[in-house]
Design a protein around this motif. Structure first.
Motif, PDB file in Angstrom:
ATOM      1  N   PHE A  84       3.921 -41.466  30.445  1.00 49.36           N
ATOM      2  CA  PHE A  84       3.510 -40.271  30.706  1.00 49.36           C
ATOM      3  C   PHE A  84       2.649 -39.595  29.856  1.00 49.36           C
ATOM      4  CE2 PHE A  84       7.178 -40.548  27.740  1.00 49.36           C
ATOM      5  CZ  PHE A  84       7.016 -39.590  26.715  1.00 49.36           C
ATOM      6  N   LEU A  85       2.043 -40.451  28.951  1.00 52.45           N
ATOM      7  CA  LEU A  85       0.845 -40.010  28.056  1.00 52.45           C
ATOM      8  C   LEU A  85      -0.549 -40.654  28.204  1.00 52.45           C
ATOM      9  CD1 LEU A  85       2.633 -39.782  24.552  1.00 52.45           C
ATOM     10  CD2 LEU A  85       2.138 -37.965  25.984  1.00 52.45           C
ATOM     11  N   PRO A  86      -1.599 -39.957  28.302  1.00 54.72           N
ATOM     12  CA  PRO A  86      -2.891 -40.454  28.648  1.00 54.72           C
ATOM     13  C   PRO A  86      -3.392 -41.410  27.710  1.00 54.72           C
ATOM     14  CG  PRO A  86      -2.965 -38.335  27.737  1.00 54.72           C
ATOM     15  CD  PRO A  86      -1.771 -38.473  27.842  1.00 54.72           C
ATOM     16  N   VAL A  87      -2.900 -41.568  26.535  1.00 60.69           N
ATOM     17  CA  VAL A  87      -3.323 -42.516  25.256  1.00 60.69           C
ATOM     18  C   VAL A  87      -2.064 -43.004  24.516  1.00 60.69           C
ATOM     19  CG1 VAL A  87      -5.683 -41.161  25.266  1.00 60.69           C
ATOM     20  CG2 VAL A  87      -3.817 -40.487  23.788  1.00 60.69           C
ATOM     21  N   PRO A  88      -2.373 -43.800  23.785  1.00 59.73           N
ATOM     22  CA  PRO A  88      -1.144 -44.486  22.919  1.00 59.73           C
ATOM     23  C   PRO A  88      -0.807 -43.438  22.019  1.00 59.73           C
ATOM     24  CG  PRO A  88      -3.039 -46.182  23.036  1.00 59.73           C
ATOM     25  CD  PRO A  88      -3.645 -44.681  23.500  1.00 59.73           C
ATOM     26  N   ALA A 113      -5.580 -46.565  11.177  1.00 57.25           N
ATOM     27  CA  ALA A 113      -6.667 -47.625  10.664  1.00 57.25           C
ATOM     28  C   ALA A 113      -6.882 -48.538  11.579  1.00 57.25           C
ATOM     29  CB  ALA A 113      -6.734 -48.033   9.217  1.00 57.25           C
ATOM     30  N   TYR A 114      -5.701 -49.506  12.057  1.00 54.90           N
ATOM     31  CA  TYR A 114      -5.934 -50.472  12.899  1.00 54.90           C
ATOM     32  C   TYR A 114      -6.129 -50.017  14.246  1.00 54.90           C
ATOM     33  CZ  TYR A 114      -4.023 -54.234  15.840  1.00 54.90           C
ATOM     34  OH  TYR A 114      -3.603 -55.269  16.399  1.00 54.90           O
ATOM     35  N   THR A 121      -9.990 -44.432  20.842  1.00 55.61           N
ATOM     36  CA  THR A 121     -10.795 -43.336  20.759  1.00 55.61           C
ATOM     37  C   THR A 121      -9.859 -42.100  20.253  1.00 55.61           C
ATOM     38  OG1 THR A 121     -10.969 -42.597  23.018  1.00 55.61           O
ATOM     39  CG2 THR A 121     -12.809 -44.073  21.956  1.00 55.61           C
ATOM     40  N   GLU A 122      -8.507 -42.107  20.567  1.00 55.14           N
ATOM     41  CA  GLU A 122      -7.644 -41.085  20.470  1.00 55.14           C
ATOM     42  C   GLU A 122      -6.176 -41.546  20.470  1.00 55.14           C
ATOM     43  OE1 GLU A 122      -6.077 -37.344  23.273  1.00 55.14           O
ATOM     44  OE2 GLU A 122      -8.176 -38.158  23.660  1.00 55.14           O
ATOM     45  N   LEU A 123      -5.505 -40.742  19.675  1.00 57.33           N
ATOM     46  CA  LEU A 123      -3.963 -41.111  19.743  1.00 57.33           C
ATOM     47  C   LEU A 123      -3.184 -39.710  19.976  1.00 57.33           C
ATOM     48  CD1 LEU A 123      -3.558 -43.304  16.512  1.00 57.33           C
ATOM     49  CD2 LEU A 123      -3.675 -44.120  18.918  1.00 57.33           C
ATOM     50  N   GLN A 124      -2.078 -39.813  20.491  1.00 54.13           N
ATOM     51  CA  GLN A 124      -1.065 -38.942  20.349  1.00 54.13           C
ATOM     52  C   GLN A 124       0.236 -39.031  19.736  1.00 54.13           C
ATOM     53  OE1 GLN A 124      -0.776 -37.316  24.441  1.00 54.13           O
ATOM     54  NE2 GLN A 124      -3.005 -36.548  24.353  1.00 54.13           N
ATOM     55  N   ASP A 159       7.502 -31.470  21.154  1.00 55.44           N
ATOM     56  CA  ASP A 159       6.011 -31.330  20.712  1.00 55.44           C
ATOM     57  C   ASP A 159       5.137 -32.170  20.640  1.00 55.44           C
ATOM     58  OD1 ASP A 159       7.166 -28.564  20.384  1.00 55.44           O
ATOM     59  OD2 ASP A 159       7.459 -28.843  18.096  1.00 55.44           O
ATOM     60  N   ALA A 160       3.979 -32.119  20.693  1.00 57.76           N
ATOM     61  CA  ALA A 160       2.935 -33.097  20.796  1.00 57.76           C
ATOM     62  C   ALA A 160       1.848 -32.939  19.938  1.00 57.76           C
ATOM     63  CB  ALA A 160       2.367 -33.481  21.938  1.00 57.76           C
ATOM     64  N   TYR A 161       1.082 -34.100  19.395  1.00 56.67           N
ATOM     65  CA  TYR A 161       0.126 -34.106  18.425  1.00 56.67           C
ATOM     66  C   TYR A 161      -1.043 -35.000  18.971  1.00 56.67           C
ATOM     67  CZ  TYR A 161       3.006 -31.432  15.124  1.00 56.67           C
ATOM     68  OH  TYR A 161       3.609 -30.301  14.552  1.00 56.67           O
ATOM     69  N   GLN A 162      -2.165 -34.785  18.449  1.00 60.53           N
ATOM     70  CA  GLN A 162      -3.434 -35.497  18.734  1.00 60.53           C
ATOM     71  C   GLN A 162      -4.369 -35.870  17.783  1.00 60.53           C
ATOM     72  OE1 GLN A 162      -5.242 -33.483  22.030  1.00 60.53           O
ATOM     73  NE2 GLN A 162      -7.205 -34.680  22.100  1.00 60.53           N
ATOM     74  N   LEU A 163      -4.796 -36.901  17.649  1.00 57.72           N
ATOM     75  CA  LEU A 163      -5.592 -37.441  16.691  1.00 57.72           C
ATOM     76  C   LEU A 163      -7.162 -38.152  17.453  1.00 57.72           C
ATOM     77  CD1 LEU A 163      -6.485 -37.665  13.748  1.00 57.72           C
ATOM     78  CD2 LEU A 163      -5.358 -39.873  13.767  1.00 57.72           C
ATOM     79  N   GLN A 164      -8.123 -37.515  17.134  1.00 59.46           N
ATOM     80  CA  GLN A 164      -9.456 -37.970  17.718  1.00 59.46           C
ATOM     81  C   GLN A 164      -9.745 -39.373  16.627  1.00 59.46           C
ATOM     82  OE1 GLN A 164     -10.972 -37.385  20.545  1.00 59.46           O
ATOM     83  NE2 GLN A 164      -9.139 -36.045  20.989  1.00 59.46           N
ATOM     84  N   LEU A 165     -10.086 -40.313  17.140  1.00 61.29           N
ATOM     85  CA  LEU A 165     -10.571 -41.520  16.098  1.00 61.29           C
ATOM     86  C   LEU A 165     -11.841 -41.486  15.908  1.00 61.29           C
ATOM     87  CD1 LEU A 165      -7.730 -44.171  17.321  1.00 61.29           C
ATOM     88  CD2 LEU A 165      -7.676 -42.623  15.402  1.00 61.29           C
TER      89      LEU A 165
END
Length: 165
Positions: A84-88, A113-114, A121-124, A159-165
């Motif tokens: 149900f999430l678009p990215v890891p 980092a791994y 390119t993105e994590l949630q 709640d959700a969080y996002q990080l652009q790598l």
């Protein structure tokens, strides 16, 4: 296998069933992550086979066992591809006696980092709304809050969080 100043982060194996059984039944795990229905060593082996081990084969990543440099198992940290999430999703869980010492942040930074080396390119990350410590950790890793997410099989908003790598 990843290493940091204080930690070893390695793939799970079926030999980790007793560890998984203990962690999955910790009260804090049940409260913030949920009940995986793992009650026996056989349940834990099945969970490992269908979870982390299958993820390594399918995606090239998964949840990893986090150990102190002396070999003491303290928890899990890794990447989960949720349907149900678009990215890891960056996920983690620790035995309570090892929280508040910076281990979770150290492991999460190593896993992020791994993820970059995997060309992601993105994590949630998803987190129970009441889990303030986890939210603080995600922010320290550089994640930013995004819109809440409905977890379909639980019919629960998190709640959700996002990080652009």
């Amino acid at each position: 296998m990843l290493t940091t100043e204080r930690l070893i982060i390695r793939p799970l194996t079926l030999d980790d069933a007793a560890f998984a059984l203990a962690l999955y039944n910790e009260p804090s795990f049940l409260q913030y992550i949920g009940d995986k229905g793992v009650r026996t060593l056989e349940d834990a082996r099945t969970n490992l086979e269908q979870g982390a081990l299958a993820s390594y084969q399918t995606y090239g990543f998964g949840m990893y066992k986090v150990l102190l440099q002396d070999g003491t198992a303290i928890g899990l940290c890794g990447l989960i591809q949720r349907d149900f999430l678009p990215v890891p999703d960056l996920g983690y869980a620790y035995f309570p006696q090892f929280t508040g010492q910076g281990y979770a942040l150290e492991a999460a930074q190593a896993v992020v980092a791994y993820a970059r080396t995997l060309q992601l390119t993105e994590l949630q990350a998803i987190v129970s709304p009441q889990n303030l410590a986890s939210k603080k950790l995600l922010e320290k890793v550089g994640m930013l809050p995004i819109a809440p997410v409905l977890v379909p099989h639980k019919n629960e908003w998190v709640d959700a969080y996002q990080l652009q790598l």
